[in-house]
Scaffold this motif. Structure first.
Motif, PDB file in Angstrom:
ATOM      1  N   TRP A  56      -1.557  66.856 -55.720  1.00 23.48           N
ATOM      2  CA  TRP A  56      -0.820  65.667 -55.257  1.00 23.48           C
ATOM      3  C   TRP A  56      -0.707  64.737 -56.454  1.00 23.48           C
ATOM      4  O   TRP A  56      -1.663  64.077 -56.825  1.00 23.48           O
ATOM      5  N   PRO A  57       0.455  64.671 -57.081  1.00 24.41           N
ATOM      6  CA  PRO A  57       0.579  63.868 -58.301  1.00 24.41           C
ATOM      7  C   PRO A  57       0.527  62.377 -58.004  1.00 24.41           C
ATOM      8  O   PRO A  57       1.200  61.888 -57.090  1.00 24.41           O
ATOM      9  N   VAL A  58      -0.284  61.633 -58.770  1.00 30.62           N
ATOM     10  CA  VAL A  58      -0.446  60.186 -58.599  1.00 30.62           C
ATOM     11  C   VAL A  58      -0.630  59.558 -59.970  1.00 30.62           C
ATOM     12  O   VAL A  58      -0.924  60.235 -60.958  1.00 30.62           O
ATOM     13  N   LEU A  59      -0.464  58.237 -59.992  1.00 32.79           N
ATOM     14  CA  LEU A  59      -0.864  57.466 -61.155  1.00 32.79           C
ATOM     15  C   LEU A  59      -2.365  57.244 -61.100  1.00 32.79           C
ATOM     16  O   LEU A  59      -2.921  56.979 -60.029  1.00 32.79           O
ATOM     17  N   VAL A  60      -3.030  57.352 -62.217  1.00 35.26           N
ATOM     18  CA  VAL A  60      -4.470  57.157 -62.250  1.00 35.26           C
ATOM     19  C   VAL A  60      -4.840  55.885 -63.004  1.00 35.26           C
ATOM     20  O   VAL A  60      -6.031  55.622 -63.201  1.00 35.26           O
ATOM     21  N   GLN A  61      -3.854  55.091 -63.373  1.00 38.59           N
ATOM     22  CA  GLN A  61      -4.130  53.887 -64.152  1.00 38.59           C
ATOM     23  C   GLN A  61      -2.928  52.955 -64.021  1.00 38.59           C
ATOM     24  O   GLN A  61      -1.785  53.399 -63.949  1.00 38.59           O
ATOM     25  N   GLY A  62      -3.218  51.668 -63.976  1.00 41.86           N
ATOM     26  CA  GLY A  62      -2.142  50.687 -63.961  1.00 41.86           C
ATOM     27  C   GLY A  62      -1.801  50.210 -62.560  1.00 41.86           C
ATOM     28  O   GLY A  62      -2.451  50.542 -61.565  1.00 41.86           O
ATOM     29  N   GLN A  63      -0.747  49.441 -62.470  1.00 45.03           N
ATOM     30  CA  GLN A  63      -0.335  48.836 -61.209  1.00 45.03           C
ATOM     31  C   GLN A  63       0.182  49.911 -60.255  1.00 45.03           C
ATOM     32  O   GLN A  63       0.970  50.774 -60.623  1.00 45.03           O
TER      33      GLN A  63
ATOM     34  N   GLU B  98     -11.702  48.952 -67.495  1.00 47.30           N
ATOM     35  CA  GLU B  98     -10.381  48.525 -67.049  1.00 47.30           C
ATOM     36  C   GLU B  98      -9.509  49.723 -66.695  1.00 47.30           C
ATOM     37  O   GLU B  98      -8.736  49.680 -65.729  1.00 47.30           O
ATOM     38  N   ASP B  99      -9.645  50.837 -67.447  1.00 49.57           N
ATOM     39  CA  ASP B  99      -8.848  52.035 -67.160  1.00 49.57           C
ATOM     40  C   ASP B  99      -9.246  52.675 -65.842  1.00 49.57           C
ATOM     41  O   ASP B  99      -8.409  53.251 -65.139  1.00 49.57           O
TER      42      ASP B  99
ATOM     43  N   SER C 197      -8.845  51.325 -61.012  1.00 44.19           N
ATOM     44  CA  SER C 197      -8.113  51.738 -59.801  1.00 44.19           C
ATOM     45  C   SER C 197      -9.023  52.457 -58.817  1.00 44.19           C
ATOM     46  O   SER C 197      -8.827  52.384 -57.596  1.00 44.19           O
ATOM     47  N   PHE C 198     -10.036  53.150 -59.306  1.00 40.59           N
ATOM     48  CA  PHE C 198     -10.935  53.899 -58.427  1.00 40.59           C
ATOM     49  C   PHE C 198     -12.070  53.024 -57.906  1.00 40.59           C
ATOM     50  O   PHE C 198     -12.956  53.521 -57.210  1.00 40.59           O
ATOM     51  N   ASN C 199     -12.054  51.715 -58.275  1.00 36.17           N
ATOM     52  CA  ASN C 199     -12.977  50.745 -57.699  1.00 36.17           C
ATOM     53  C   ASN C 199     -12.318  49.895 -56.629  1.00 36.17           C
ATOM     54  O   ASN C 199     -12.985  49.060 -56.021  1.00 36.17           O
ATOM     55  N   GLU C 200     -11.023  50.101 -56.413  1.00 34.37           N
ATOM     56  CA  GLU C 200     -10.309  49.327 -55.405  1.00 34.37           C
ATOM     57  C   GLU C 200     -10.789  49.723 -54.010  1.00 34.37           C
ATOM     58  O   GLU C 200     -11.099  50.879 -53.726  1.00 34.37           O
TER      59      GLU C 200
ATOM     60  N   VAL D 216     -14.434  61.071 -61.550  1.00 36.64           N
ATOM     61  CA  VAL D 216     -13.743  59.990 -62.249  1.00 36.64           C
ATOM     62  C   VAL D 216     -14.505  59.673 -63.528  1.00 36.64           C
ATOM     63  O   VAL D 216     -15.691  59.325 -63.490  1.00 36.64           O
ATOM     64  N   GLY D 217     -13.828  59.782 -64.658  1.00 36.70           N
ATOM     65  CA  GLY D 217     -14.439  59.433 -65.932  1.00 36.70           C
ATOM     66  C   GLY D 217     -15.393  60.490 -66.427  1.00 36.70           C
ATOM     67  O   GLY D 217     -15.408  61.635 -65.961  1.00 36.70           O
ATOM     68  N   HIS D 218     -16.203  60.067 -67.401  1.00 35.78           N
ATOM     69  CA  HIS D 218     -17.211  60.951 -67.969  1.00 35.78           C
ATOM     70  C   HIS D 218     -18.538  60.766 -67.233  1.00 35.78           C
ATOM     71  O   HIS D 218     -18.623  60.033 -66.241  1.00 35.78           O
ATOM     72  N   GLU D 219     -19.554  61.404 -67.755  1.00 33.52           N
ATOM     73  CA  GLU D 219     -20.847  61.412 -67.052  1.00 33.52           C
ATOM     74  C   GLU D 219     -21.448  60.018 -66.951  1.00 33.52           C
ATOM     75  O   GLU D 219     -22.119  59.702 -65.960  1.00 33.52           O
ATOM     76  N   THR D 220     -21.225  59.175 -67.939  1.00 37.20           N
ATOM     77  CA  THR D 220     -21.808  57.828 -67.914  1.00 37.20           C
ATOM     78  C   THR D 220     -20.967  56.839 -67.131  1.00 37.20           C
ATOM     79  O   THR D 220     -21.417  55.717 -66.897  1.00 37.20           O
TER      80      THR D 220
END
Length: 495
Positions: A190-197, A235-236, A239-242, A260-264
């Motif tokens: 399912w294609p989505v934006l992963v960053q930005g508005q 900041e990047d 979106s996954f904290n919304e 989401v993101g790397h291990e840290t």
């Protein structure tokens, strides 16, 4: 030395060898002494300071101590926080965080550097993003969205996997490559934006869209959903904290993995998902098992099953072999008897030899002669004459024995099987001479013998013999009727 320059002059211009001079109070210090003096001076002057700066180069040692650097736009200072103080931290220090460090300045003589020994570390005024993130986390956690009771168990082998991520990034390629290596599976992207508005709204819509697919429809319903994104700054990843994304993941009836993101990197989506993966590649590894491992496991189970089936047979063979090994060998059983037989044979041989030797010795010692024989005969006659025999006693003995003989003779005559033959009876025997006592036994025999008083006759039972049998008796010719005797009649010579 004559003509050589004097280096030990008293004008203080220096020389080749350093010497103490009278009245000189500037004695040379060792490196350790000056380092300790600097250390005491710095610690006395800056025994308690509070520094504000940005964390950089944060790392944890195996001992539990934390080493970092505090910097601003013009300067940097090293810092160290001992293990006991790091265990009391309420947040995870990361590079780029602006903090306020409380502690004391000191020096590190081993590198001639000064540093701050941090006693406590606090966020610098709760930045806008961090403050919002923490408040949102606490509020959603209070609602129970992150409770472990809401977590679903991941399917062992999903047939269809839905992936929510950018279709052009490296994340989807890593996931597809890892799935192909481990266990090829049908994947829906399912294609989505992963960053930005607008990225948060698209991610939430994608998760709810996968959940809305009906089973058995034209589009297969996923058995597992992976929400993935590559690494980046806070900041990047915001979106996954919304809240909209967190609630969509928490309400999804399909088991979800957050990568989401790397291990840290940690986001609120990680708390809401059923499983958190440190990287998108790790999410693919969590989603499916390794097909080769499954095949190996099945083969191992089959091998173990065969071993279990054959184990009783093997144990039986081992027990039989063990019991057979404990049995004595036949030659071992016969050895004592064979030895005893050899011993008895040897003893018999020696006994016979000794007996013959003793007989030979007695024969030689006897020295037979006519006089000896005459003497023995005379002594025998004397013993016979000494026996007083009575003729009447001999007569009675003779009459008694004669009566017994007559009784036995009459008994023999009565039991003689040939005696009834004199009275017209016959005795039937088989080929081996056994007496035939019934018709049934006679019918089973091929040939019989009938004994009469004047001889024997070989016969064949009726129905068993053949006309060509030489023992079969020819039928007696029927006597012809004689013609009445007349004057001209002549007797038949063959009657």
């Amino acid at each position: 030395m004559a003509g050589s320059p004097d280096y030990d002059d008293d004008d203080g211009s220096g020389g080749l060898v350093a010497r103490d001079r009278a009245g000189d109070n500037a004695a040379p210090l060792s490196i350790s002494e000056i380092s300790n003096l600097l250390k005491r001076t710095v610690e006395d002057r800056f025994g308690h300071v509070r520094l504000r700066g940005e964390l950089s180069g944060v790392k944890r040692a195996a001992s539990g101590h934390m080493y970092c650097a505090l910097k601003d736009d013009k300067a940097v200072i090293d810092g160290v926080m001992w293990r006991g103080n790091t265990q009391r931290l309420t947040f995870l220090p990361e590079d780029g965080l602006e903090v306020v460090a409380t502690g004391k300045l000191t020096t590190y003589p081993g590198r001639s550097k000064y540093q701050i020994v941090i006693d406590s570390l606090e966020l610098a005024g709760e930045g806008a993003l961090l403050a919002l993130l923490e408040k949102t986390r606490l509020r959603l956690e209070a609602e129970g969205l992150f409770a472990s009771a809401r977590k679903q168990r991941l399917p062992f082998l999903p047939k269809v996997i839905g992936v929510v991520t950018s279709p052009t990034g490296a994340v989807i390629r890593d996931i597809l490559h890892r799935l192909a290596d481990r266990f090829p599976t049908h994947v829906l992207v399912w294609p989505v934006l992963v960053q930005g508005q607008g990225a948060a709204e698209q991610v939430a819509a994608a998760v709810r869209g996968f959940a809305a697919i009906e089973p058995g429809g034209p589009v297969p319903r996923p058995d597992l959903v992976i929400v993935a994104r590559g690494g980046g700054s806070i900041e990047d990843l915001w979106s996954f904290n919304e809240e909209v994304v967190v609630r969509a993941i928490a309400d999804c009836p399909i088991p979800t993995i957050s990568a989401v993101g790397h291990e840290t990197d940690t986001s609120l989506a990680d708390y809401a998902a059923d499983m958190r993966a440190p990287t998108p590649t790790a999410a693919a590894e969590m989603a499916v098992p390794v097909r080769a491992d499954l095949q190996a496991t099945l083969e191992d189970f089959a091998h173990r099953k065969r071993r279990c089936a054959l184990r009783p047979v093997q144990l039986g063979r081992e027990r039989l072999q063990a019991r057979g090994d404990r049995l004595p060998r036949p030659e071992a059983l016969l050895q004592p008897q064979a030895q005893r037989l050899d011993d008895l044979a040897e003893r018999m041989r020696r006994g016979l030899a000794d007996r013959a030797s003793r007989g030979r010795e007695r024969l030689q010692a006897a020295r037979l002669s006519p006089a000896m024989l005459t003497s023995e005969l005379r002594r025998a006659r004397e013993r016979l004459a000494g026996q007083r025999l009575d003729p009447a006693m001999l007569g009675r003995r003779y009459a008694l024995e004669a009566g017994k003989l007559d009784s036995l003779t009459r008994l023999l005559a009565s039991l003689d099987p040939k005696a009834p033959l004199e009275r017209g009876f016959a005795m039937v025997t088989d080929e081996e001479g056994n007496l035939v006592r019934s018709r049934e036994i006679a019918a089973r025999e091929h040939r019989l013998t009938i004994d009469f008083s004047d001889g024997s006759l070989a016969v064949v039972p009726a129905g068993e013999g053949a006309p060509s049998d030489p023992l079969r008796r020819k039928p007696r010719p029927q006597p012809q009727k004689r013609k009445p005797a007349g004057p001209s009649a002549q007797d038949d010579l063959f009657g």
